[in-house]
Scaffold this active site. Structure first.
Site, short mmCIF file in Angstrom:
data_model
loop_
_atom_site.label_atom_id
_atom_site.label_comp_id
_atom_site.label_asym_id
_atom_site.label_seq_id
_atom_site.Cartn_x
_atom_site.Cartn_y
_atom_site.Cartn_z
N LYS A 168 1.02 -1.30 -0.40
CA LYS A 168 0.48 -0.15 0.56
C LYS A 168 0.58 1.40 0.10
O LYS A 168 0.26 2.20 -0.20
CB LYS A 168 -0.76 0.15 1.34
N ASP A 199 -10.63 2.90 2.22
CA ASP A 199 -10.74 2.05 3.39
C ASP A 199 -11.09 2.73 4.75
O ASP A 199 -12.43 2.54 5.50
CB ASP A 199 -9.32 1.59 3.94
#
Ligand code: ATR
Length: 275
Positions: A66, A99
């Site tokens: 990420k 997220d």
């Protein structure tokens, strides 16, 4: 064929292909396909170039990539604040992070209102950063509790939250409205652990959100449930971060119920690790 997928290392336990492909099937989107690809961190740059060259529409990005992808895409404001990219749109070469919206959408779906409320977030990793960002944007008063306090301070600075970092002891002496576990503590196979020690009481009537989704009901959730708290597990966040990526790539409203069923079916067929 419109190609999307998820990259990570390892990637075999990812539930994202089942979730997205079920959504494509349910909507008759037969020209869309979602695959999983194991990409070691040292070849991320070259891999992104190849996905782009092969006309991929976008990618999800998971552990441990990420941050590794960030130099090679344009991060939007959310990804910058959280410091991680979990979704790429190759048509714009933009990296974002779904997220935070996945978490906030799931709170809303469960009727948990956080505006003006005090929320204690346990953890200071990537999941916690997304939660604190989303909660702060929504007008919650955030308190971050982490085993390593410096990471909590750093998180608050990075996401530009006006929240505070406190120790577990300090936080447990306060009244608050929502408790969020954004650590990995309690995740299978260490399901006997809890990030909130058994001897600490919960303020009455709070909602407890555990981002862990394996097991479906964590030790933290069982204890909180036992004293009358509202408890919510993390599977909805997993689904809704995927739904946000789906929306971004396709422009189509995803079938949340179909995606949820695919994830729950996948989880019931798996035992084990994070993914
Ligand atoms: P993620 O991206 O999933 O959030 P991470 O960045 O590895 O994962 O963060 C894991 C979080 O769980 C961290 O807040 C970590 O605390 P530290 O910052 O002190 O490492 C927390 N965590 C993991 N294991 C823990 C444990 N046994 N007790 C307390 N906190 C723990």
């Amino acid at each position: 064929m419109n190609k999307v997928g998820v990259i990570g290392w390892p990637i075999e336990h990812s539930l994202s292909p089942a979730m997205h492909n079920a959504a494509f099937a349910a909507l008759g989107m037969t020209d869309w396909q979602y695959d999983k690809m194991a990409i070691p961190p040292d070849i991320v740059r070259q891999s992104l170039k190849e996905f782009r060259d092969h006309n991929f529409i976008g990618l999800n990005v998971t552990v441990p990539l990420k941050q590794a992808v960030m130099p090679f895409v344009k991060s939007d404001a959310v990804a910058k604040a959280i410091g991680a990219v979990n979704t790429i749109d190759f048509r714009k070469n933009v990296g974002t992070n779904t997220d935070a919206s996945g978490f906030m959408d799931d709170l809303a779906a469960h009727g948990v209102d956080v505006a003006g409320k005090r929320v204690v977030v346990l953890g200071a990793g990537g999941a916690a950063r997304a939660a604190v960002y989303g909660l702060s944007q929504a007008g919650a008063e955030v308190i971050v509790v982490n085993r390593t306090p410096e990471r909590a301070e750093r998180l608050l600075q990075d996401v530009q939250s006006s929240g505070r970092a406190l120790s577990l002891e300090e936080a447990s002496g306060l009244s608050f409205d929502v408790l969020v576990n954004a650590t990995s503590v309690g995740m299978s196979p260490k399901a006997d652990e809890s990030p909130w020690p058994d001897e600490l009481p919960f303020p009455q009537g709070i909602a407890v959100y555990d981002m862990v989704y394996r097991p479906a009901k964590t030790r933290l959730m069982m204890r909180a449930d036992g004293v009358g708290c509202r408890v919510i597990g993390g599977v909805g966040m997993l689904v809704r971060q995927g739904a946000a990526a789906f929306r971004l790539w396709t422009g189509v409203e995803p079938p949340i119920d179909v995606m949820m069923k695919a994830v729950l079916d996948g989880l019931s067929g798996q035992t084990g690790t994070k993914g």
